[in-house]
Design a protein around this motif. Structure first.
Motif, mmCIF file in Angstrom:
data_model
loop_
_atom_site.group_PDB
_atom_site.id
_atom_site.type_symbol
_atom_site.label_atom_id
_atom_site.label_comp_id
_atom_site.label_asym_id
_atom_site.label_seq_id
_atom_site.Cartn_x
_atom_site.Cartn_y
_atom_site.Cartn_z
ATOM 1 N N GLY A 124 0.811 -1.215 0.000
ATOM 2 C CA GLY A 124 0.000 0.000 0.000
ATOM 3 C C GLY A 124 0.843 1.263 0.000
ATOM 4 O O GLY A 124 2.080 1.213 0.049
ATOM 5 N N LYS A 125 0.169 2.401 -0.023
ATOM 6 C CA LYS A 125 0.874 3.683 0.015
ATOM 7 C C LYS A 125 1.629 3.843 1.335
ATOM 8 O O LYS A 125 2.505 4.684 1.457
ATOM 9 N N SER A 126 1.256 3.041 2.328
ATOM 10 C CA SER A 126 1.948 3.038 3.622
ATOM 11 C C SER A 126 3.264 2.269 3.561
ATOM 12 O O SER A 126 4.015 2.256 4.519
ATOM 13 N N VAL A 130 -0.937 -4.922 2.414
ATOM 14 C CA VAL A 130 -2.371 -4.755 2.699
ATOM 15 C C VAL A 130 -3.088 -5.969 2.107
ATOM 16 O O VAL A 130 -2.894 -6.297 0.936
ATOM 17 N N CYS A 161 -5.308 0.670 -3.479
ATOM 18 C CA CYS A 161 -5.427 1.879 -2.659
ATOM 19 C C CYS A 161 -6.288 2.932 -3.351
ATOM 20 O O CYS A 161 -6.978 3.706 -2.688
ATOM 21 N N CYS A 164 -7.456 6.632 -2.089
ATOM 22 C CA CYS A 164 -7.328 6.705 -0.626
ATOM 23 C C CYS A 164 -5.946 7.266 -0.250
ATOM 24 O O CYS A 164 -4.948 6.945 -0.876
ATOM 25 N N ASN A 165 -5.931 8.115 0.745
ATOM 26 C CA ASN A 165 -4.664 8.627 1.278
ATOM 27 C C ASN A 165 -4.716 8.691 2.800
ATOM 28 O O ASN A 165 -4.038 9.524 3.419
ATOM 29 N N VAL A 166 -5.541 7.826 3.379
ATOM 30 C CA VAL A 166 -5.738 7.849 4.833
ATOM 31 C C VAL A 166 -4.409 7.714 5.573
ATOM 32 O O VAL A 166 -4.125 8.463 6.513
ATOM 33 N N CYS A 167 -3.584 6.764 5.147
ATOM 34 C CA CYS A 167 -2.314 6.534 5.856
ATOM 35 C C CYS A 167 -1.395 7.756 5.738
ATOM 36 O O CYS A 167 -0.754 8.155 6.714
ATOM 37 N N CYS A 206 -5.563 2.139 8.225
ATOM 38 C CA CYS A 206 -5.769 1.722 6.824
ATOM 39 C C CYS A 206 -7.218 1.258 6.674
ATOM 40 O O CYS A 206 -7.749 0.526 7.518
ATOM 41 N N ILE A 207 -7.860 1.658 5.596
ATOM 42 C CA ILE A 207 -9.292 1.343 5.450
ATOM 43 C C ILE A 207 -9.535 -0.163 5.412
ATOM 44 O O ILE A 207 -10.588 -0.631 5.823
ATOM 45 N N TRP A 208 -8.552 -0.920 4.958
ATOM 46 C CA TRP A 208 -8.716 -2.385 4.904
ATOM 47 C C TRP A 208 -8.530 -2.999 6.291
ATOM 48 O O TRP A 208 -9.188 -3.982 6.631
HETATM 49 S S1 SF4 Z 1 -4.791 3.649 4.100
HETATM 50 FE FE1 SF4 Z 1 -5.528 3.739 2.003
HETATM 51 S S2 SF4 Z 1 -3.754 4.443 0.813
HETATM 52 FE FE2 SF4 Z 1 -2.965 3.737 2.786
HETATM 53 S S3 SF4 Z 1 -2.397 1.607 2.429
HETATM 54 FE FE3 SF4 Z 1 -4.496 1.605 3.228
HETATM 55 S S4 SF4 Z 1 -5.801 1.602 1.375
HETATM 56 FE FE4 SF4 Z 1 -3.735 2.213 0.750
#
Ligand code: SF4
Ligand code: SF4
Length: 218
Positions: A124-126, A130, A161, A164-167, A206-208
């Motif tokens: 993921g972007k993190s 994921v 991802c 999404c940019n939550v992380c 992370c949304i997941w």
């Molecule tokens: S929070 Fe969003 S962008 Fe970050 S790893 Fe999880 S799905 Fe990807």
């Protein structure tokens, strides 16, 4: 052998066991081993809840399960060697004494790359693995081996991802750049690991990971 190993590892609290083909990798990554066994232990939904909803700073369960995954990888390597094959556990202890590069904070073959080759999830972007089932709430270790394993070839999952940019937005150290992983991308373009505070916010929010938590807290 894998069925027996699966049973033994499940008995010891492992949630994910995968046999992975490494034969397509270069020797500097797979070190001459054609296969790997990936081990994953899930963080509890209650722990994820406390990290994300109660906003606590607590690495205790994460550290315990990381250490447990390492220990079980070493146990797995012993198990395989007793069957007459070669095996190398990529536990922290072994890597520090061998292949971990202290300057770049990198190993030639991270567990998350092995997990990705197993079709378990995406980076993921993190810069964390994921998965659809656990989000990023998995502590992992891996064992490289020449044992003949029944390998199921799964397609690599491209990053899901999306926008999404939550992380990136939750990271207090602002070290996540918001880049999507792609083949060959340099890690430093995704995250500045040198200034990460290991707060686990990216993992927990992370949304997941949140989907996994909500599903199992109901
Ligand atoms: S929070 Fe969003 S962008 Fe970050 S790893 Fe999880 S799905 Fe990807
Ligand atoms: S662990 Fe914390 S500091 Fe490190 S990348 Fe994740 S959110 Fe940022």
């Amino acid at each position: 052998m894998l069925i027996e190993l699966n049973f033994e590892l499940e008995e010891r609290g492992v949630n994910v066991v995968r046999a992975v083909d490494l034969s397509m990798l270069q020797a500097k990554e797979n070190r001459g081993y054609h296969a790997a066994i990936l081990i994953g232990i899930a963080l509890s939904p209650g722990y994820i809840f406390r990290l994300s909803k109660e906003n606590i700073l607590d690495v205790s369960e994460f550290s315990e399960k990381e250490a447990a995954a390492d220990k079980l990888a070493e146990w797995t390597a012993d198990f395989i060697r007793l069957k007459g094959y070669k095996a190398y556990a990529q536990s922290e202890r072994n890597l520090i004494n061998g292949f971990y590069d202290v300057d770049t904070k990198a190993t030639p073959l991270p567990h998350k790359k092995i997990a990705m080759l197993a079709g378990l999830g995406w980076i993921g972007k993190s810069n964390l693995l994921v998965t659809r089932e656990y989000g990023s709430a998995l502590c992992m270790c891996s064992v490289l081996t020449n044992a003949p394993l029944p390998i199921q070839h799964k397609p690599i999952i491209r990053p899901l991802c999306g926008k999404c940019n939550v992380c990136r937005d939750i990271c207090p150290a602002k070290v996540i750049h918001g880049s999507n992983w792609e083949e060959g991308i340099h890690r430093d373009l995704i995250v500045d690991v040198y200034h990460c505070e290991t707060c686990l916010k990216c993992l927990a929010h992370c949304i997941w990971t949140q989907k996994y938590m909500k599903k199992h807290l109901k």
